[in-house]
Motif scaffolding. Structure first.
Motif, PDB file in Angstrom:
ATOM      1  N   LEU A 422      52.512  38.676  51.630  1.00 29.45           N
ATOM      2  CA  LEU A 422      52.641  38.176  50.264  1.00 29.45           C
ATOM      3  C   LEU A 422      51.238  37.971  49.694  1.00 29.45           C
ATOM      4  O   LEU A 422      50.408  37.284  50.294  1.00 29.45           O
ATOM      5  CB  LEU A 422      53.411  36.852  50.232  1.00 29.45           C
ATOM      6  CG  LEU A 422      54.831  36.852  50.802  1.00 29.45           C
ATOM      7  CD1 LEU A 422      55.499  35.510  50.512  1.00 29.45           C
ATOM      8  CD2 LEU A 422      55.671  37.983  50.239  1.00 29.45           C
ATOM      9  N   VAL A 441      53.537  42.688  49.012  1.00 29.70           N
ATOM     10  CA  VAL A 441      54.431  42.149  47.992  1.00 29.70           C
ATOM     11  C   VAL A 441      53.564  41.381  47.001  1.00 29.70           C
ATOM     12  O   VAL A 441      52.924  40.389  47.368  1.00 29.70           O
ATOM     13  CB  VAL A 441      55.489  41.208  48.598  1.00 29.70           C
ATOM     14  CG1 VAL A 441      56.374  40.625  47.489  1.00 29.70           C
ATOM     15  CG2 VAL A 441      56.335  41.951  49.620  1.00 29.70           C
ATOM     16  N   LEU A 443      52.996  38.897  44.210  1.00 26.57           N
ATOM     17  CA  LEU A 443      53.527  37.784  43.429  1.00 26.57           C
ATOM     18  C   LEU A 443      52.822  37.767  42.076  1.00 26.57           C
ATOM     19  O   LEU A 443      51.642  38.132  41.978  1.00 26.57           O
ATOM     20  CB  LEU A 443      53.324  36.472  44.181  1.00 26.57           C
ATOM     21  CG  LEU A 443      54.044  36.398  45.540  1.00 26.57           C
ATOM     22  CD1 LEU A 443      53.647  35.144  46.299  1.00 26.57           C
ATOM     23  CD2 LEU A 443      55.556  36.465  45.371  1.00 26.57           C
ATOM     24  N   ALA A 650      61.036  37.663  46.209  1.00 28.11           N
ATOM     25  CA  ALA A 650      60.424  38.560  47.188  1.00 28.11           C
ATOM     26  C   ALA A 650      61.321  38.690  48.423  1.00 28.11           C
ATOM     27  O   ALA A 650      61.573  39.801  48.906  1.00 28.11           O
ATOM     28  CB  ALA A 650      59.045  38.031  47.583  1.00 28.11           C
ATOM     29  N   VAL A 669      56.912  41.536  42.413  1.00 29.89           N
ATOM     30  CA  VAL A 669      57.944  40.603  41.957  1.00 29.89           C
ATOM     31  C   VAL A 669      57.800  40.427  40.445  1.00 29.89           C
ATOM     32  O   VAL A 669      56.690  40.305  39.925  1.00 29.89           O
ATOM     33  CB  VAL A 669      57.785  39.244  42.671  1.00 29.89           C
ATOM     34  CG1 VAL A 669      58.708  38.189  42.065  1.00 29.89           C
ATOM     35  CG2 VAL A 669      58.062  39.403  44.162  1.00 29.89           C
TER      36      VAL A 669
END
Length: 673
Positions: A422, A441, A443, A650, A669
């Motif tokens: 993340l 991922v 954010l 996520a 996301v």
């Protein structure tokens, strides 16, 4: 005349006796001619498939070559043919151990001891297996027996490790010292001695032990990085550039280096990837595949957070609100804790935030994996990476179908068993994805969760209480000393020289570091008393005292992380310089998320210029303070609920892809309205 005709009527020549062939084979084996020895052992076994010595020796030969899978059936058969020979059983047990069959190895070592109670190495190896399984008291008992029978360096070193893990540091020190006495040319013993000396706060002796380790083996895993870290912790910069070059060369040469410490010194994402991959190969290689599972339509997503830091620690200070904010109708949230219980208020708060809190401190890695799988955890979130006390081998055994790296470790783990990390587009720009084994991922606001409930004392202390001059302009740098580099310190000293009546406020963690920094200041023309040191205090007091400073100066190549969040939460503007790695771009991410991108500079020259402008312009300072005060409660950085919803999005997308049979892939996301 044919061969047959010439031999007709003559007696057949006698063949070489197996015992003579065996003598030749063993002689070749001892001299290192393994191919000749293998041929001879094989010849004997063609004539007698149950020749115990040939089976045993051929199995040992394969083991010498590292061919343990080939050695195992030979030694198993030798043990069956000659079950009363403790040497055969011992070597079979060692091969089982090498094949990662510790339970079977323990059984066979017990048989060895039943046959030969004074077989010291059997006790030693049982102790080593139990030590690896974290069965520390059992390990100590076996090692006690080994030492009573035949004191050895290995037995003392292993027992020292068990004592060290139990926190019995004085006993560990004594054992490591005995290991050094018995085998002074073994670098491993000096390295282990350095580790416990560090824990005991005997840094001078620890550094000497590390120097001895490197003198014996300059490529000894982790020794160089530990030595560099010890010196930087104390601001001993005499060999700074030479040590930096040695670190870079070591990584490129495939020497095992502790990734977190290297990340503190590195400005290259490419080298960080090499470092992490080398470390994983040696310290935590993948050991199994996850059991695939799919979720029923009605069930909640089962998420577990894995950490050593569910206590009064920076990780918990950031994440406590996240755990509390999770949507319990959609997510089943578990803590897997392998760190100490400090009986703090934070520990109690974190425990209350989870539906279940599993303390696995005293469980072996395999047993933790069984627990996680037994709970049907679907997404396992690792908060530790390769930080102090981390147990990456739990992850290496593929405890869950999806494994995610988050927050605690600012970079790639270099491990095939970590599926995602993340992040945000500042800490990992798109073009940097190639330096990560994990899929990224993204954010939307920032990667770093924060806790909007963190208490701050309503009033700061008086300046006189913290040794700050009443009228001084206060540059604050509350990062650890190990993050301070000579080029950055040069900038800070120039700021003091150009800002009349200013001081630099630093954390006080080590008296030697304090004196070294003051000496470095004097060598740059700055009076020692212009460096003021802040002693450790409770976190709410620490946050409150930020209000006495005017500007927080960030570090490079490793930024302030939680420390920057602390400053911003306390209302103190942070000035940073954008680095070239995840660890060097965190403060920029936080400043963008709190609406202060103007405090992100792109070079140390720009950093120095802006720091001077802020120090010399009261109106600019007032504007920054006012903006931060307003944004602190309205921008995303300290909106814990918003961040939690993004992280849940996520997890949902990660699991959707898994259930659809899709391979992990990077994605972003979507921002909440």
């Amino acid at each position: 005349m044919s061969q047959q005709g010439r031999n007709k009527g003559a007696s057949a020549p006698s063949s070489i006796h197996p015992s003579a062939i065996l003598d030749q084979a063993i002689a070749a084996h001892r001299s290192g001619n393994l191919s000749e020895a293998e041929r001879a052992y094989t010849t004997i076994l063609k004539g007698s498939r149950t020749h115990a010595v040939a089976l045993h020796m051929l199995g040992l030969l394969h083991a010498q070559r590292g061919q343990f899978a080939d050695a195992e059936p030979l030694l198993k058969k030798a043990a069956r043919v000659d079950p009363g020979n403790p040497d055969v059983l011992f070597n079979y047990a060692n091969v089982l151990r090498a094949l990662n069959k510790p339970d079977d190895a323990l059984v066979w070592l017990a048989k060895v001891i039943a046959l030969s109670p004074n077989f010291a190495d059997a006790h030693l190896n049982r102790g080593a297996i139990l030590l690896a399984r974290k069965e520390l008291k059992g390990a100590i008992a076996e090692l006690d027996r080994a030492i009573a029978i035949a004191p050895s360096s290995g037995a003392f070193a292993n027992r020292g490790s068990a004592f060290q893990q139990l926190g019995r540091l004085d006993e560990a020190l004594e054992d490591y010292q005995r290991a050094v006495e018995l085998a002074p040319s073994d670098p491993q013993n000096h390295f282990l001695l350095s580790e416990v000396l560090t824990e005991l706060g005997r840094d001078d002796e620890s550094i000497r032990a590390l120097e001895r380790t490197i003198a014996l083996d300059k490529a000894f895993p982790f020794a160089l990085i530990k030595l560099v870290a010890a010196r930087r912790k104390r601001a001993e910069w005499q060999s700074f550039e030479r040590e930096q070059a040695a670190l870079d060369d070591a990584v490129e040469s495939g020497v095992a280096i502790d990734p977190l410490t290297f990340f503190h010194a590195s400005s290259s994402s490419a080298q960080q990837l090499i470092c992490a991959k080398t470390f994983v190969t040696k310290a935590a290689p993948e050991r199994g595949a996850a059991i695939p599972r799919t979720r029923t339509q009605a069930s909640r997503l089962r998420v577990a957070y894995l950490s050593a830091d569910f206590r009064n620690h920076a990780t918990a200070n950031l994440t406590a609100g996240l755990f509390e904010q999770h949507d319990r109708e959609r997510f089943d949230i578990t803590a897997i804790s392998y760190g100490p219980d400090d009986h703090s208020k934070m520990r109690d708060r974190v425990k209350a935030a989870f539906e279940r809190f599993e303390d696995v401190t005293h469980l072996a890695d395999d047993d933790v994996v069984k627990l996680i799988r037994g709970l049907d955890i679907e997404v396992l979130v690792d908060l530790g990476g390769f930080t102090t006390g981390a147990r990456p081998e739990i992850l290496a055994r593929r405890a869950a179908p999806i494994q995610v790296s988050y927050l605690g470790f600012p970079g790639t783990m270099g491990a095939s068993y970590m599926d995602y990390i993340l992040a945000d587009r500042i800490v990992i720009p798109d073009e940097e994805q190639k330096h990560y084994t994990e899929k990224v991922v993204y954010l939307p606001d920032t990667y770093q969760v924060t806790d909007a409930k963190r208490p701050i004392l309503p009033d700061p202390p008086a300046r006189s209480e913290v040794d700050l001059p009443e009228a001084a302009f206060v540059y604050c740098a509350f990062n650890r000393t190990s993050k301070i580099t000579p080029p950055l310190f040069d900038v800070w000293m120039r700021l003091l020289a150009k800002t009349a009546g200013s001081v630099l406020w630093l954390l006080d963690g080590d008296p030697i570091a304090r004196e070294n920094l003051r000496r470095e200041a004097v060598s740059r023309g700055i009076a020692a008393e212009r460096l003021v040191f802040a002693p450790p205090v409770p976190v709410e007091n620490h946050l409150a005292r930020h209000r006495l400073a005017h500007l927080f100066l960030d570090t490079l190549p490793y930024n302030a992380h939680t420390t920057a969040s602390d400053a911003l939460w306390a209302g103190l503007p942070v000035l940073t310089c954008l680095g070239t790695t995840f660890a060097g771009r965190v403060a920029a991410s936080l400043l963008n998320a709190v609406g202060l991108p103007e405090l992100v500079t792109r070079s140390l020259d720009e950093y120095e210029d802006l720091a001077l402008r802020i120090a010399h312009d009261p109106e600019l300072r007032a504007a920054l303070n006012s903006k931060l005060a307003m944004h602190r409660t309205t921008w995303p950085l300290f909106d814990t609920a918003r961040m939690t919803r993004h992280i849940e999005q996520a997890f949902d997308e990660i699991w959707r892809r898994h259930c659809a049979g899709e391979a992990p892939a990077s994605f972003a996301v979507q921002t909440l309205p």
